[in-house]
Scaffold this active site. Structure first.
Site, PDB file in Angstrom:
ATOM      1  N   HIS A 133      -0.133 -49.655  63.872  1.00  0.00           N
ATOM      2  CA  HIS A 133      -1.662 -49.175  64.510  1.00  0.00           C
ATOM      3  C   HIS A 133      -1.430 -47.809  64.939  1.00  0.00           C
ATOM      4  O   HIS A 133      -0.117 -47.576  65.669  1.00  0.00           O
ATOM      5  CB  HIS A 133      -1.626 -50.393  65.485  1.00  0.00           C
ATOM      6  CG  HIS A 133      -0.447 -51.190  66.309  1.00  0.00           C
ATOM      7  ND1 HIS A 133       0.967 -51.569  65.746  1.00  0.00           N
ATOM      8  CD2 HIS A 133      -0.380 -50.497  67.538  1.00  0.00           C
ATOM      9  CE1 HIS A 133       1.688 -51.624  66.845  1.00  0.00           C
ATOM     10  NE2 HIS A 133       1.098 -51.255  67.909  1.00  0.00           N
ATOM     11  N   HIS A 135      -2.410 -46.588  68.735  1.00  0.00           N
ATOM     12  CA  HIS A 135      -2.991 -46.655  69.658  1.00  0.00           C
ATOM     13  C   HIS A 135      -4.434 -45.033  70.575  1.00  0.00           C
ATOM     14  O   HIS A 135      -3.860 -44.548  70.027  1.00  0.00           O
ATOM     15  CB  HIS A 135      -2.124 -46.993  71.062  1.00  0.00           C
ATOM     16  CG  HIS A 135      -1.645 -47.906  71.154  1.00  0.00           C
ATOM     17  ND1 HIS A 135      -1.474 -48.693  71.725  1.00  0.00           N
ATOM     18  CD2 HIS A 135      -0.275 -47.767  70.622  1.00  0.00           C
ATOM     19  CE1 HIS A 135      -0.363 -49.809  71.656  1.00  0.00           C
ATOM     20  NE2 HIS A 135       0.630 -48.975  70.766  1.00  0.00           N
TER      21      HIS A 135
HETATM   22  P1  5GP Z   1       3.431 -51.843  70.474  1.00  0.00           P
HETATM   23  O1  5GP Z   1       3.863 -52.375  71.569  1.00  0.00           O
HETATM   24  O2  5GP Z   1       3.189 -52.549  69.121  1.00  0.00           O
HETATM   25  O3  5GP Z   1       2.990 -50.794  69.764  1.00  0.00           O
HETATM   26  O4  5GP Z   1       1.873 -52.116  70.310  1.00  0.00           O
HETATM   27  C1  5GP Z   1       0.880 -53.649  70.621  1.00  0.00           C
HETATM   28  C2  5GP Z   1      -0.264 -53.294  71.182  1.00  0.00           C
HETATM   29  O5  5GP Z   1      -1.019 -54.826  70.688  1.00  0.00           O
HETATM   30  C3  5GP Z   1      -0.414 -53.530  72.888  1.00  0.00           C
HETATM   31  O6  5GP Z   1      -0.598 -52.916  73.174  1.00  0.00           O
HETATM   32  C4  5GP Z   1      -0.669 -55.010  72.798  1.00  0.00           C
HETATM   33  O7  5GP Z   1      -1.017 -55.696  74.095  1.00  0.00           O
HETATM   34  C5  5GP Z   1      -1.936 -55.850  72.120  1.00  0.00           C
HETATM   35  N1  5GP Z   1      -2.196 -57.046  71.010  1.00  0.00           N
HETATM   36  C6  5GP Z   1      -0.520 -57.959  70.932  1.00  0.00           C
HETATM   37  N2  5GP Z   1      -1.123 -58.838  70.429  1.00  0.00           N
HETATM   38  C7  5GP Z   1      -2.675 -58.244  70.686  1.00  0.00           C
HETATM   39  C8  5GP Z   1      -3.721 -59.638  70.419  1.00  0.00           C
HETATM   40  O8  5GP Z   1      -3.877 -60.712  69.761  1.00  0.00           O
HETATM   41  N3  5GP Z   1      -5.352 -58.939  70.725  1.00  0.00           N
HETATM   42  C9  5GP Z   1      -4.789 -58.048  71.267  1.00  0.00           C
HETATM   43  N4  5GP Z   1      -6.433 -57.281  71.159  1.00  0.00           N
HETATM   44  N5  5GP Z   1      -4.587 -56.670  70.732  1.00  0.00           N
HETATM   45  C10 5GP Z   1      -3.398 -57.670  71.491  1.00  0.00           C
END
Ligand code: 5GP
Length: 147
Positions: A133, A135
């Site tokens: 993903h 951001h």
């Molecule tokens: P990572 O840390 O893997 O780069 O980012 C994962 C992101 O997914 C985090 O910013 C976290 O807040 C978001 N996230 C995790 N679970 C959910 C969810 O159930 N719904 C939404 N909208 N975001 C989520």
């Protein structure tokens, strides 16, 4: 169907389901539970709610549940690639598209003063969801270097 990767001393097989098009992808970190859907797959399948702001056949964008800036959107490919490390040359167009969606959403969300695009890849980067993903963060000044 299955996929496997061998890295150093680990050998992992990951099963990642997406609707009827169940697909299996090598998982570079080997931390994906068998048969588990990622939280983002559940959002894509409308099994759990999210504030979706854009979608097409390839990807979806929704607001992060724990925003780190006034605008914090996640742009997620519908086809599961666990993380950038697992992307293949054939994913070139999809990866490029994610950036262009970020560009378009930055305009739509009026991030005229600038924005940041981030991909966390692996434990040292703080990756918490093993589903690639992008951001998109904005509407405040963002420090550099990141923590
Ligand atoms: P990572 O840390 O893997 O780069 O980012 C994962 C992101 O997914 C985090 O910013 C976290 O807040 C978001 N996230 C995790 N679970 C959910 C969810 O159930 N719904 C939404 N909208 N975001 C989520």
């Amino acid at each position: 169907m299955y996929g496997a990767c061998r890295k150093a001393s680990i050998c992992c097989v990951s099963y990642l389901n997406y609707g009827q098009n169940a697909q299996i992808y090598p998982n570079s970190l080997g931390n994906q539970p068998l048969h588990a859907m990622t939280i983002f797959e559940k959002i894509i399948a409308r099994q759990i709610p999210a504030k979706i702001i854009w979608e097409d056949d390839d990807a979806v964008a929704f607001h992060d549940v724990n925003p780190q800036a006034p605008v914090h959107v996640l742009i997620v490919p519908k086809r599961v690639i666990p993380r950038l490390t697992d992307a293949k040359d054939e994913d070139r167009a999809l990866l490029g598209k994610l950036l262009l969606v970020a560009r378009d959403l930055a305009k739509k969300l009026e991030l005229s003063n600038g924005y940041r695009v981030v991909i966390n890849c692996g434990p040292d980067a703080g990756e918490s969801v093993p589903h690639l993903h992008v951001h998109l963060l904005g509407k405040r000044a963002l420090a550099w270097p990141p923590g």
